[in-house]
Design an enzyme around this catalytic site. Sequence first.
Site, PDB file in Angstrom:
ATOM      1  N   SER A  40     119.116 -11.393  16.478  1.00  0.00           N
ATOM      2  CA  SER A  40     118.759 -12.530  17.333  1.00  0.00           C
ATOM      3  C   SER A  40     119.530 -13.752  16.848  1.00  0.00           C
ATOM      4  O   SER A  40     120.002 -13.775  15.704  1.00  0.00           O
ATOM      5  CB  SER A  40     117.259 -12.802  17.194  1.00  0.00           C
ATOM      6  N   TYR A  79     109.332 -14.571  12.211  1.00  0.00           N
ATOM      7  CA  TYR A  79     110.266 -13.850  13.091  1.00  0.00           C
ATOM      8  C   TYR A  79     111.700 -14.063  12.610  1.00  0.00           C
ATOM      9  O   TYR A  79     112.478 -13.109  12.479  1.00  0.00           O
ATOM     10  CB  TYR A  79     110.086 -14.325  14.533  1.00  0.00           C
TER      11      TYR A  79
HETATM   12  P1  NDP Z   1     110.912  -6.279  25.164  1.00  0.00           P
HETATM   13  O1  NDP Z   1     109.551  -6.698  24.743  1.00  0.00           O
HETATM   14  O2  NDP Z   1     111.214  -6.180  26.611  1.00  0.00           O
HETATM   15  O3  NDP Z   1     111.299  -4.912  24.469  1.00  0.00           O
HETATM   16  C1  NDP Z   1     110.877  -4.584  23.161  1.00  0.00           C
HETATM   17  C2  NDP Z   1     110.941  -3.082  23.021  1.00  0.00           C
HETATM   18  O4  NDP Z   1     110.527  -2.736  21.698  1.00  0.00           O
HETATM   19  C3  NDP Z   1     110.018  -2.371  23.992  1.00  0.00           C
HETATM   20  O5  NDP Z   1     110.712  -1.305  24.587  1.00  0.00           O
HETATM   21  C4  NDP Z   1     108.902  -1.843  23.101  1.00  0.00           C
HETATM   22  O6  NDP Z   1     108.449  -0.593  23.609  1.00  0.00           O
HETATM   23  C5  NDP Z   1     109.652  -1.633  21.791  1.00  0.00           C
HETATM   24  N1  NDP Z   1     108.762  -1.570  20.640  1.00  0.00           N
HETATM   25  C6  NDP Z   1     107.926  -2.525  20.164  1.00  0.00           C
HETATM   26  N2  NDP Z   1     107.231  -2.052  19.104  1.00  0.00           N
HETATM   27  C7  NDP Z   1     107.658  -0.782  18.911  1.00  0.00           C
HETATM   28  C8  NDP Z   1     107.334   0.231  17.978  1.00  0.00           C
HETATM   29  N3  NDP Z   1     106.418   0.037  17.004  1.00  0.00           N
HETATM   30  N4  NDP Z   1     107.959   1.419  18.068  1.00  0.00           N
HETATM   31  C9  NDP Z   1     108.875   1.639  19.035  1.00  0.00           C
HETATM   32  N5  NDP Z   1     109.226   0.734  19.946  1.00  0.00           N
HETATM   33  C10 NDP Z   1     108.629  -0.467  19.876  1.00  0.00           C
HETATM   34  O7  NDP Z   1     111.905  -7.324  24.458  1.00  0.00           O
HETATM   35  P2  NDP Z   1     113.505  -7.387  24.316  1.00  0.00           P
HETATM   36  O8  NDP Z   1     114.153  -6.397  25.149  1.00  0.00           O
HETATM   37  O9  NDP Z   1     113.858  -8.806  24.467  1.00  0.00           O
HETATM   38  O10 NDP Z   1     113.661  -7.029  22.760  1.00  0.00           O
HETATM   39  C11 NDP Z   1     114.632  -6.142  22.269  1.00  0.00           C
HETATM   40  C12 NDP Z   1     115.193  -6.711  20.976  1.00  0.00           C
HETATM   41  O11 NDP Z   1     115.932  -7.901  21.264  1.00  0.00           O
HETATM   42  C13 NDP Z   1     114.143  -7.089  19.946  1.00  0.00           C
HETATM   43  O12 NDP Z   1     114.547  -6.639  18.671  1.00  0.00           O
HETATM   44  C14 NDP Z   1     114.136  -8.610  20.005  1.00  0.00           C
HETATM   45  O13 NDP Z   1     113.726  -9.191  18.794  1.00  0.00           O
HETATM   46  C15 NDP Z   1     115.598  -8.888  20.321  1.00  0.00           C
HETATM   47  N6  NDP Z   1     115.880 -10.198  20.883  1.00  0.00           N
HETATM   48  C16 NDP Z   1     115.371 -10.577  22.099  1.00  0.00           C
HETATM   49  C17 NDP Z   1     115.620 -11.833  22.586  1.00  0.00           C
HETATM   50  C18 NDP Z   1     115.012 -12.330  23.855  1.00  0.00           C
HETATM   51  O14 NDP Z   1     115.085 -13.550  24.132  1.00  0.00           O
HETATM   52  N7  NDP Z   1     114.449 -11.469  24.703  1.00  0.00           N
HETATM   53  C19 NDP Z   1     116.464 -12.800  21.866  1.00  0.00           C
HETATM   54  C20 NDP Z   1     116.943 -12.297  20.619  1.00  0.00           C
HETATM   55  C21 NDP Z   1     116.657 -11.050  20.160  1.00  0.00           C
HETATM   56  P3  NDP Z   1     106.939  -0.049  23.546  1.00  0.00           P
HETATM   57  O15 NDP Z   1     106.033  -1.224  23.697  1.00  0.00           O
HETATM   58  O16 NDP Z   1     106.901   0.901  24.712  1.00  0.00           O
HETATM   59  O17 NDP Z   1     106.845   0.643  22.226  1.00  0.00           O
END
Ligand code: NDP
Length: 241
Positions: A139, A152
Site C-alpha cells: 500500500s 495498518y
Molecule cells: P477487499 O476488502 O475488496 O479485498 C480483501 C480480500 O482479502 C478479500 O478477498 C478477502 O476475502 C481477503 N481476505 C481477508 N482476510 C482474509 C483471510 N484471513 N484469508 C484469506 N483471505 C482474506 O480489499 P482490496 O481489494 O482493496 O484489498 C486487497 C489488498 O490491497 C489488501 O492487501 C489491501 O491492504 C491492499 N490495498 C488496498 C487499497 C485500497 O484503497 N483498496 C490501497 C492500498 C492497498 P474473504 O473475506 O472472502 O476472505
Amino acid sequence: MTRIIDKVVLVTGASSGIGEATARELATAGARLFIGARRGDRLKALADELGETVAWRELDVTDGADFDAFVEAAEARFGRVDVLVNNAGVMPLSPLAALKRDEWKWMIDVNIHGVLNGIAAVLPCFVAQQTGHVINVASVAAHLVLPTAAVYCGTKHAVRAITEGLRQEHDEIRSTLISPGVTATELGSDITDPAVAAALKDWRRKSLTPDAIARTIRYAIEQPDGVDINEVIVRPTAADM
Ligand code: NDP
C-alpha cells in the site's frame, strides 16, 4: 486464446476488489489461476465465469497449514506453481487510544502472517525449481504513516521489508511489491470507528478502480525471467496521499 502469460498464478483475496480484478486480468492473458479467500461462494462464481483455467479453494491466510494445503491443491490441479500474489488484507483503522487490541492483532495476523505463510508455502517449491515469483500487495501505507492508520501502516511497512529481504536472499526468485493508493473496493468495511469510517468515504472521492492495480500486477508477471520489477506505487493522478 493466445496464452500471453504461460504461468500458473495463485491469487489470495480473490473474492473481491483487487484480487478479483487481478484474476480477471490474468485469466484474459491466458494464465492458469488458482484463487483463494474465505468466501467460497464468491470464488466459485468467479471461477465459473472465467472458465476451466481458473480453479479455487477456500483459504484463510492466517493458517499456515491451510496455506500449505492451498499450494498443494494448486500443484495437484495444474502440475506446477510459478507465481504467488499475496493480496489478501484487512484494514480496521482506528486511533491508537481506542485500544482496539483485537483489531491490531487481526491486521497483523492477516497482513503480515498471511504474507509470511504464503512465502513459506511456495518457497521450498520455488527454490527446488530454481524459479518463481512472489508479488506482495502492500500500500502507499508502506511508504507513509497517517493518524488512525499506525498499525495498518506498520503491517504494510513490514510487508515492504519482508519483500526486500526475499529479494536479497534469493537470486532465483523474483519479488515484487505493489503499493496501491486509494482504490475503490470493500477494504475498510471492517472499520468499527464511525469517525474513521466517515473519513474513509472522503478519501475514496479520489480513487482508482481495482483494474488499475490488476494491470500493474500483470505487467510485473509479463517481464522476462531475468527482469524483476521490485517496487511500484500506483496512485490516482489527483491523489492527496
Ligand atoms: P477487499 O476488502 O475488496 O479485498 C480483501 C480480500 O482479502 C478479500 O478477498 C478477502 O476475502 C481477503 N481476505 C481477508 N482476510 C482474509 C483471510 N484471513 N484469508 C484469506 N483471505 C482474506 O480489499 P482490496 O481489494 O482493496 O484489498 C486487497 C489488498 O490491497 C489488501 O492487501 C489491501 O491492504 C491492499 N490495498 C488496498 C487499497 C485500497 O484503497 N483498496 C490501497 C492500498 C492497498 P474473504 O473475506 O472472502 O476472505
